[in-house]
Scaffold this active site. Sequence first.
Site, mmCIF file in Angstrom:
data_model
loop_
_atom_site.group_PDB
_atom_site.id
_atom_site.type_symbol
_atom_site.label_atom_id
_atom_site.label_comp_id
_atom_site.label_asym_id
_atom_site.label_seq_id
_atom_site.Cartn_x
_atom_site.Cartn_y
_atom_site.Cartn_z
ATOM 1 N N GLU A 22 2.497 13.474 5.494
ATOM 2 C CA GLU A 22 2.897 12.382 4.597
ATOM 3 C C GLU A 22 4.157 12.710 3.797
ATOM 4 O OE1 GLU A 22 0.936 9.272 4.115
ATOM 5 O OE2 GLU A 22 0.213 9.928 6.073
ATOM 6 N N SER A 63 -3.232 -0.609 3.365
ATOM 7 C CA SER A 63 -3.352 0.828 3.134
ATOM 8 C C SER A 63 -4.713 1.209 2.561
ATOM 9 C CB SER A 63 -2.224 1.286 2.202
ATOM 10 O OG SER A 63 -2.156 2.686 2.173
ATOM 11 N N PHE A 64 -5.712 1.344 3.430
ATOM 12 C CA PHE A 64 -7.051 1.771 3.011
ATOM 13 C C PHE A 64 -6.954 3.137 2.329
ATOM 14 C CE2 PHE A 64 -11.184 3.852 4.081
ATOM 15 C CZ PHE A 64 -11.989 3.032 3.309
ATOM 16 N N CYS A 94 6.950 7.434 -5.885
ATOM 17 C CA CYS A 94 6.870 6.994 -4.484
ATOM 18 C C CYS A 94 8.224 6.524 -3.974
ATOM 19 C CB CYS A 94 5.882 5.839 -4.339
ATOM 20 S SG CYS A 94 4.164 6.301 -4.499
ATOM 21 N N ARG A 102 2.771 2.591 8.913
ATOM 22 C CA ARG A 102 3.667 3.644 8.431
ATOM 23 C C ARG A 102 4.101 4.583 9.560
ATOM 24 N NH1 ARG A 102 4.218 5.256 2.538
ATOM 25 N NH2 ARG A 102 6.284 5.065 3.474
ATOM 26 N N ALA A 116 -0.313 -7.196 1.889
ATOM 27 C CA ALA A 116 -1.224 -7.419 3.014
ATOM 28 C C ALA A 116 -2.455 -6.524 2.963
ATOM 29 C CB ALA A 116 -0.476 -7.190 4.329
ATOM 30 N N HIS A 129 -2.207 10.366 -2.087
ATOM 31 C CA HIS A 129 -1.166 11.396 -1.974
ATOM 32 C C HIS A 129 -1.226 12.270 -3.222
ATOM 33 C CE1 HIS A 129 1.217 8.396 0.683
ATOM 34 N NE2 HIS A 129 0.699 9.323 1.457
ATOM 35 N N ASP A 176 1.148 13.072 -5.069
ATOM 36 C CA ASP A 176 2.029 12.582 -6.142
ATOM 37 C C ASP A 176 1.386 11.463 -6.967
ATOM 38 O OD1 ASP A 176 2.342 10.349 -4.508
ATOM 39 O OD2 ASP A 176 4.496 10.571 -4.235
ATOM 40 N N ASN A 234 -5.661 3.288 -0.719
ATOM 41 C CA ASN A 234 -4.695 2.971 -1.776
ATOM 42 C C ASN A 234 -5.254 1.744 -2.505
ATOM 43 O OD1 ASN A 234 -2.580 1.660 -3.152
ATOM 44 N ND2 ASN A 234 -1.031 2.281 -1.673
ATOM 45 N N GLU A 235 -5.820 1.979 -3.691
ATOM 46 C CA GLU A 235 -6.590 0.919 -4.350
ATOM 47 C C GLU A 235 -5.730 -0.285 -4.749
ATOM 48 O OE1 GLU A 235 -9.729 2.239 -6.916
ATOM 49 O OE2 GLU A 235 -10.583 3.005 -5.056
#
Length: 447
Positions: free
Chosen positions: A174, A22-23, A365, A138, A19, A248, A250, A25-26
């Site tokens: 986070e 998550s702006f 993740c 989230r 959808a 993030h 990670d 998150n490319e």
Amino acid sequence: MKAHEVNFDGLVGLTHHYAGLSFGNEASIQHRFQVSNPRLAAKQGLLKMKALADAGFPQAVIPPHERPFIPVLRQLGFSGQDEQVLEKVARQAPHWLSSVSSASPMWVANAATVCPSADALDGKVHLTVANLNNKFHRALEAPTTASLLRAIFRDAQFFAVHDALPQVALLGDEGAANHNRLGGDYGAPGIQLFVYGREEGVDTRPVRYPARQTREASEAVARLNQVNPHQVIFARQNPDVIDLGVFHNDVIAVSNRQVLFCHEQAFAKQGELMRQLRSRVAGFMPLEVPAREVSVQDAVATYLFNSQLLSRDDGSMVLVLPQECREHAGVWRYLNALLAADNPISDLRVFDLRESMANGGGPACLRLRVVLTEDELRAVNPAVMMNDTLFSTLNDWVDRYYRDRLTAADLADPQLLREGREALDTLTQLLNLGSVYPFQQEGAGNG
């Protein structure tokens, strides 16, 4: 005291879909509206869990959340029977339906931040649930995450599970995705590295994408987890890499024992941080990847650093990578050079996690690392530990309940809601969790 690092992996939920929620998150934005395959996604995750368990790495599972999450739609003013609520929101505000149906709880690196007993002032294992305040879809996760963690780490003699920080931007947290632990043996005291992207009153922050973690949140989590103040370092992530899609830490760094594998541009004041770690971690070994060999953009595209770095009993390490790393000539060339160089990494394990990767979640993740002594491990709910029987049981469960094709339009199907609740009801029995989901608790209250 001898201890093991146990990887608790999130099981992908039945409403896994693309959808673009998550702006920053490319991958999430890039694959928006693609058709998903929840059954395949769950099986890809289970295969990774089983392969690592078979290789001798202790492995467990954390269940998915209740989705679509009707209680939040009611809070937003949609009323009627559950099916009517779904119909109304699909017609009037479909973006809310997508948000409350997100399978993002699969990425349990964001579920909580963990403090092993060796680092805690009271000698317990602490887990502080993350509030995930930066994204609406989230931020819904925290209460159910707390219930699930308490059903897994239920013995108060060994474990303390703390509720999430207040839901305000100042305390955006986070979880373990912005936390690394370095040291020697897992059972010995270690140095905890908390990584943040912004701090109140400090102007240096990313411009294009949001910094989701605050220093204030990291400090509060360290207090809640009773981390010995002498074993903590707070470091700022490089704001420039956040603007390149490193939402993030990670996505740009991973640690294991004395090794920190990261990009040379991962942290603000990186040289200073490396000097600090050298002075505080015996045998500290930074593996800093130069931009001339792997750009930040290529690291984000392949999730090179969203890998798992795991220790074998002989002290050697295995790097667990997504398939995208092998398919990128430059990254794969670098990894083979790393393998040949003088460092503890002696093996590369590659997994196909495309369904998760297309939403911006790689191997790291999907897992929450929890260091446990033998006694603590025995106190964990044994039904969640991965073995041949559980692997077979969960695959059968996925085959029974999961669809092999899902689009955003399917989220309005009341049958999907019913399938999900029946599936989770069965899962709580398989994993001996009790009534952890709101729909189960409502049912008990109305009976």
